[in-house]
Design an enzyme around this catalytic site. Structure first.
Site, PDB file in Angstrom:
ATOM      1  N   ASP A  84       0.847  -1.337  -0.044  1.00 35.40           N
ATOM      2  CA  ASP A  84       0.001   0.190   0.162  1.00 35.40           C
ATOM      3  C   ASP A  84       0.686   1.341  -0.091  1.00 35.40           C
ATOM      4  O   ASP A  84       0.696   2.203  -0.887  1.00 35.40           O
ATOM      5  CB  ASP A  84      -1.008   0.084   1.240  1.00 35.40           C
ATOM      6  CG  ASP A  84      -1.888  -0.960   1.161  1.00 35.40           C
ATOM      7  OD1 ASP A  84      -2.040  -1.613   0.293  1.00 35.40           O
ATOM      8  OD2 ASP A  84      -3.155  -0.860   1.866  1.00 35.40           O
TER       9      ASP A  84
ATOM     10  N   GLU B  79      -5.092   6.309   3.428  1.00 29.46           N
ATOM     11  CA  GLU B  79      -4.880   5.614   4.545  1.00 29.46           C
ATOM     12  C   GLU B  79      -3.574   5.718   5.152  1.00 29.46           C
ATOM     13  O   GLU B  79      -3.471   5.829   6.367  1.00 29.46           O
ATOM     14  CB  GLU B  79      -5.557   4.254   4.417  1.00 29.46           C
ATOM     15  CG  GLU B  79      -5.590   3.722   5.732  1.00 29.46           C
ATOM     16  CD  GLU B  79      -6.205   2.230   5.161  1.00 29.46           C
ATOM     17  OE1 GLU B  79      -6.467   1.803   4.332  1.00 29.46           O
ATOM     18  OE2 GLU B  79      -6.665   1.740   6.378  1.00 29.46           O
TER      19      GLU B  79
ATOM     20  N   ASP C 281      -7.070   4.700  -2.384  1.00 34.30           N
ATOM     21  CA  ASP C 281      -6.792   3.620  -1.689  1.00 34.30           C
ATOM     22  C   ASP C 281      -6.019   2.862  -2.530  1.00 34.30           C
ATOM     23  O   ASP C 281      -6.502   2.289  -3.551  1.00 34.30           O
ATOM     24  CB  ASP C 281      -8.243   2.853  -1.232  1.00 34.30           C
ATOM     25  CG  ASP C 281      -8.048   1.885  -0.411  1.00 34.30           C
ATOM     26  OD1 ASP C 281      -7.053   1.357  -0.093  1.00 34.30           O
ATOM     27  OD2 ASP C 281      -8.982   1.390   0.294  1.00 34.30           O
TER      28      ASP C 281
ATOM     29  N   ILE D 132      -4.447  -0.205  -2.298  1.00 32.55           N
ATOM     30  CA  ILE D 132      -5.121  -1.613  -2.563  1.00 32.55           C
ATOM     31  C   ILE D 132      -6.394  -1.956  -1.565  1.00 32.55           C
ATOM     32  O   ILE D 132      -6.070  -2.216  -0.621  1.00 32.55           O
ATOM     33  CB  ILE D 132      -4.123  -2.727  -2.413  1.00 32.55           C
ATOM     34  CG1 ILE D 132      -2.965  -2.536  -2.981  1.00 32.55           C
ATOM     35  CG2 ILE D 132      -4.395  -4.354  -2.846  1.00 32.55           C
ATOM     36  CD1 ILE D 132      -1.624  -3.584  -2.905  1.00 32.55           C
ATOM     37  N   ASP D 133      -7.514  -1.685  -2.236  1.00 28.78           N
ATOM     38  CA  ASP D 133      -8.723  -1.909  -1.450  1.00 28.78           C
ATOM     39  C   ASP D 133      -8.831  -3.284  -1.387  1.00 28.78           C
ATOM     40  O   ASP D 133      -8.656  -4.047  -2.441  1.00 28.78           O
ATOM     41  CB  ASP D 133      -9.937  -0.982  -1.999  1.00 28.78           C
ATOM     42  CG  ASP D 133     -11.231  -1.244  -1.081  1.00 28.78           C
ATOM     43  OD1 ASP D 133     -11.051  -0.886   0.178  1.00 28.78           O
ATOM     44  OD2 ASP D 133     -12.073  -1.861  -1.543  1.00 28.78           O
TER      45      ASP D 133
ATOM     46  N   THR E  42      -7.645  -5.581   0.497  1.00 34.25           N
ATOM     47  CA  THR E  42      -6.058  -5.989   0.934  1.00 34.25           C
ATOM     48  C   THR E  42      -6.184  -7.566   1.259  1.00 34.25           C
ATOM     49  O   THR E  42      -5.379  -8.238   0.917  1.00 34.25           O
ATOM     50  CB  THR E  42      -5.487  -5.125   2.085  1.00 34.25           C
ATOM     51  OG1 THR E  42      -5.596  -4.028   1.809  1.00 34.25           O
ATOM     52  CG2 THR E  42      -3.960  -5.756   1.968  1.00 34.25           C
TER      53      THR E  42
ATOM     54  N   ASP F  15     -12.097   4.888   0.462  1.00 37.24           N
ATOM     55  CA  ASP F  15     -12.850   3.516  -0.242  1.00 37.24           C
ATOM     56  C   ASP F  15     -13.972   4.151  -0.990  1.00 37.24           C
ATOM     57  O   ASP F  15     -14.039   3.540  -2.077  1.00 37.24           O
ATOM     58  CB  ASP F  15     -13.503   2.820   0.737  1.00 37.24           C
ATOM     59  CG  ASP F  15     -12.666   2.184   2.004  1.00 37.24           C
ATOM     60  OD1 ASP F  15     -11.646   1.745   1.497  1.00 37.24           O
ATOM     61  OD2 ASP F  15     -13.052   2.125   3.038  1.00 37.24           O
TER      62      ASP F  15
END
Ligand SMILES: [Mg+2]
Length: 374
Positions: free
Chosen positions: A55, A80, A155, A157-158, A160, A297
């Site tokens: 991330d 994030e 984001d 890598i949503d 994860t 997100d």
């Protein structure tokens, strides 16, 4: 502002490629598995470390590239992750992309405890130019967007946990994957810093199709600003008698059983992926009762939904309004992205969509879904 959209599409593609490399390169995987066995012996911290590295790298790459092309915008790129990473020796390293491959590799080398091979591999991918044709729909787009008046939520890598589990054999039911690599998405959303409206969104699915044991990704985008709406697809929402809805498997029973009164309910992994299912009309709505999603997100999928006539409302605020006014058409409260929902939120939840949400494809579906709660 077609150049910003073109830039974000290409960056999402580069991010997707990095996600595929991290998953597929044995060197990286072995390194992390070794760390788990040697140091942590505990699945949770393994998951945490892997997540953080993938991330952080993708988020910093996007920030770095945006700075190169749109200098002043980089300070309004939010996400994030912080760019701090603690390696297994307990050293905290600030991960940043440097001007050359070897300088970036030096930084990564510290993070990866001197694994030069892995550091070089990642650095090379981080610096690679992405050559892709974004299409004339993007390059011909005319959009008056004041760069000093926008911010970006990322984001990297949503979904994860699905990315880490790496299940390649998931099969969809009615077009929807309940789990698997398909649920991992790269999300880049642009919002207006004055109104909080999401105006442009890019959603990249790095693991969309597995052909001959090699993953291919795909990218979707949408724009909705003033009188301009455009998107990578042109689907009209089909009117339905019942409202099918997607929820997290952790959703409270009392809510899912209410939703079952207005249509069928299914579950799936990843907030971004569930919104993608709404965007592509595999389902009519996505429901979350509590503050379990964050601005990073929802910003990108929200822009895509708006570009095809849908949106995302705050569940709690909208429900209260509905109860007062008895008409959701007038009072759906769209989620905004420029400030926290309330100053009272603790740091961890500062940027959560605190009242839960309903992502919808058409106003009719939204109204029918709220009928279940009135
Ligand atoms: Mg996420």
């Amino acid at each position: 502002m077609a150049d910003l959209l073109e830039c974000l599409i290409k960056l999402s593609e580069k991010a997707g490629k990095l996600a595929r490399i991290i998953r597929s390169e044995n060197t990286l995987f072995k390194l992390l598995v070794q760390r788990k066995d040697d140091i942590h012996k505990n699945d949770d911290s393994f998951v945490h470390d892997f997540k953080t590295l993938g991330d952080v790298l993708i988020q910093e790459m996007i920030r770095y590239e945006i700075q190169k092309q749109f200098t002043n915008l980089a300070e309004r790129v939010f996400g994030e992750e912080t760019n701090k990473f603690t390696n297994t020796l307990g050293e905290t390293v600030t991960v940043s992309i440097r001007p050359t491959v070897s300088e970036t590799a030096d930084v990564l080398n510290k993070v990866l405890n001197n694994n030069k091979e892995a550091a070089h591999l990642l650095a090379k991918a981080l610096h690679e130019e992405v050559s892709m044709d974004v299409g004339s729909k993007v390059t011909n787009l005319t959009l008056e967007l004041d760069l000093s008046n926008i911010g970006i939520w990322i984001d990297p890598i949503d979904g994860t946990s699905e990315f880490i589990k790496g299940n390649e054999d998931s099969t969809p039911k009615d077009g929807i994957y309940s789990n698997g690599l398909q649920c991992a998405l790269v999300l880049i959303g642009v919002f207006d810093t004055t109104t909080g409206e999401p105006v442009m969104g890019v959603v990249n699915q790095p693991f969309a199709v597995n052909k001959d044991k090699s993953w291919q990704g795909r990218v979707l985008w949408g724009v909705c600003h003033k009188d301009v709406t455009a998107s990578s697809f042109s689907l009209e929402a089909t009117p339905h008698d019942s409202v099918d809805c997607i929820v997290s498997s952790a959703e409270k029973e009392e809510y899912t059983s209410r939703l079952e009164r207005v249509g069928s309910v299914c579950t799936s992994s990843g907030a971004g992926y569930k919104m993608l299912c709404v965007i592509e009309e595999f389902t009519d709505a996505y429901f979350v009762s509590r503050g379990q999603t964050y601005k990073w997100d929802t910003c990108a999928p929200h822009a895509l939904l708006r570009s095809v006539g849908g949106g995302i409302v705050d569940f709690e605020v909208t429900l209260n309004k509905c109860r007062k006014e008895k008409d959701v058409r007038l009072s759906g409260q769209e989620i905004a992205y420029h400030k926290p929902d309330s100053e009272g939120l603790e740091a961890k939840n500062r940027w959560s969509n605190s009242g839960g949400l309903v992502a919808y494809r058409s106003k009719e579906s939204l109204q029918k879904l709220f009928d279940a709660f009135l």
